[in-house]
Write an enzyme that holds these catalytic residues in place. Structure first.
Site, short mmCIF file in Angstrom:
data_model
loop_
_atom_site.label_atom_id
_atom_site.label_comp_id
_atom_site.label_asym_id
_atom_site.label_seq_id
_atom_site.Cartn_x
_atom_site.Cartn_y
_atom_site.Cartn_z
N SER A 12 53.79 -7.29 -35.89
CA SER A 12 55.25 -7.48 -35.93
C SER A 12 55.80 -7.74 -34.53
CB SER A 12 55.94 -6.28 -36.58
OG SER A 12 55.80 -5.12 -35.79
N ASN A 13 55.19 -7.17 -33.50
CA ASN A 13 55.64 -7.47 -32.13
C ASN A 13 55.29 -8.90 -31.73
OD1 ASN A 13 56.94 -5.07 -30.63
ND2 ASN A 13 55.29 -4.16 -31.85
N HIS A 108 54.17 0.43 -25.67
CA HIS A 108 53.70 1.69 -26.24
C HIS A 108 54.87 2.39 -26.94
CE1 HIS A 108 51.21 5.21 -26.74
NE2 HIS A 108 52.25 5.93 -26.36
C1 GRF Z 1 53.43 -0.97 -31.88
O1 GRF Z 1 54.05 0.23 -32.25
C2 GRF Z 1 53.07 -0.96 -30.41
O2 GRF Z 1 53.95 -0.21 -29.64
C3 GRF Z 1 51.70 -0.30 -30.41
O3 GRF Z 1 51.08 -0.77 -31.56
C4 GRF Z 1 52.06 -1.10 -32.54
C5 GRF Z 1 51.78 -2.49 -33.00
O4 GRF Z 1 52.57 -2.88 -34.08
N1 GRF Z 1 51.00 -0.60 -29.19
P1 GRF Z 1 52.56 -4.39 -34.55
O5 GRF Z 1 51.10 -4.77 -34.83
O6 GRF Z 1 53.14 -5.23 -33.47
O7 GRF Z 1 53.38 -4.44 -35.82
#
Ligand code: GRF
Length: 190
Positions: A12-13, A108
């Site tokens: 999702s990021n 993070h």
């Molecule tokens: C996020 O909460 C990020 O902070 C951590 O892993 C998670 C990844 O989520 N490092 P996504 O795969 O981007 O949905």
């Protein structure tokens, strides 16, 4: 600037970063999505955004050095300038760190140095703290220990469950990460 995103799972990021590039908030190109899991959902997201992707797994190599050498070769072939980790669930080794000094960024889901490691959201929730948040930082050889670039706090209320807290954290991540990467690309921070 040519960005590679490294992600292990949902992505999702990564999606938020793609949108940042597409709406021109981030003045750079995502030239590669790499996943260390061949069946990660993030690879579907890359397809949808027409971003070149590559995937192989640590277990396919003799050791971590060989894995990172292969990854480095892919990054160099794609002339990558900046490595953005988005849910990349591995410690970055010396091979990549020395090839990209101060050019590897991570997000993070806690206010570092509090609650480092794999379960930042759950650990903060179970500790009963009133506030947690999100940290964007440079990557070094430790676990979530590199210099902090930006942080945003998220309140934990009595009404929160782990699920609602996760939603709140992710909502903050999806705004903070593109904004910080946009600044780094502009040269405001590096
Ligand atoms: C996020 O909460 C990020 O902070 C951590 O892993 C998670 C990844 O989520 N490092 P996504 O795969 O981007 O949905």
């Amino acid at each position: 600037m040519r960005i590679a995103v490294l992600a292990s799972g949902n992505g999702s990021n990564f999606e938020a970063l793609c949108q940042g590039v597409e709406n021109k908030t981030i003045a750079a190109e995502i030239v590669l999505l790499f996943s260390d899991h061949r069946d990660a959902y993030v690879l579907e997201r890359a397809k949808k955004h027409h971003i070149n992707s590559e995937s192989f797994e640590l277990k396919e190599f003799d050791n971590k050095l060989a894995y990172e050498k292969a990854l480095l070769e892919v990054l160099q072939t794609n002339k990558v300038d900046l490595l953005v980790l988005a849910g990349y669930m591995r410690i970055v080794g010396e091979e990549l760190l020395s090839a990209f000094p101060n050019k590897i960024i991570n997000i993070h889901p806690a206010l570092l140095p509090a609650f480092p490691g794999l379960h930042g959201i759950r650990d903060a929730f179970e500790a009963g703290v009133k506030e947690t948040g999100v940290t964007v930082h440079f990557v070094d050889s430790g676990v979530d220990t590199g210099p902090i670039i930006a942080q945003e706090a998220v309140e934990i209320t009595k009404a929160d469950t782990l699920e609602t807290l996760e939603e709140k954290i992710h909502a903050v991540e999806h705004v903070l990460y593109p904004a910080v990467i946009a600044k780094i690309v502009k040269g405001d921070q590096s």
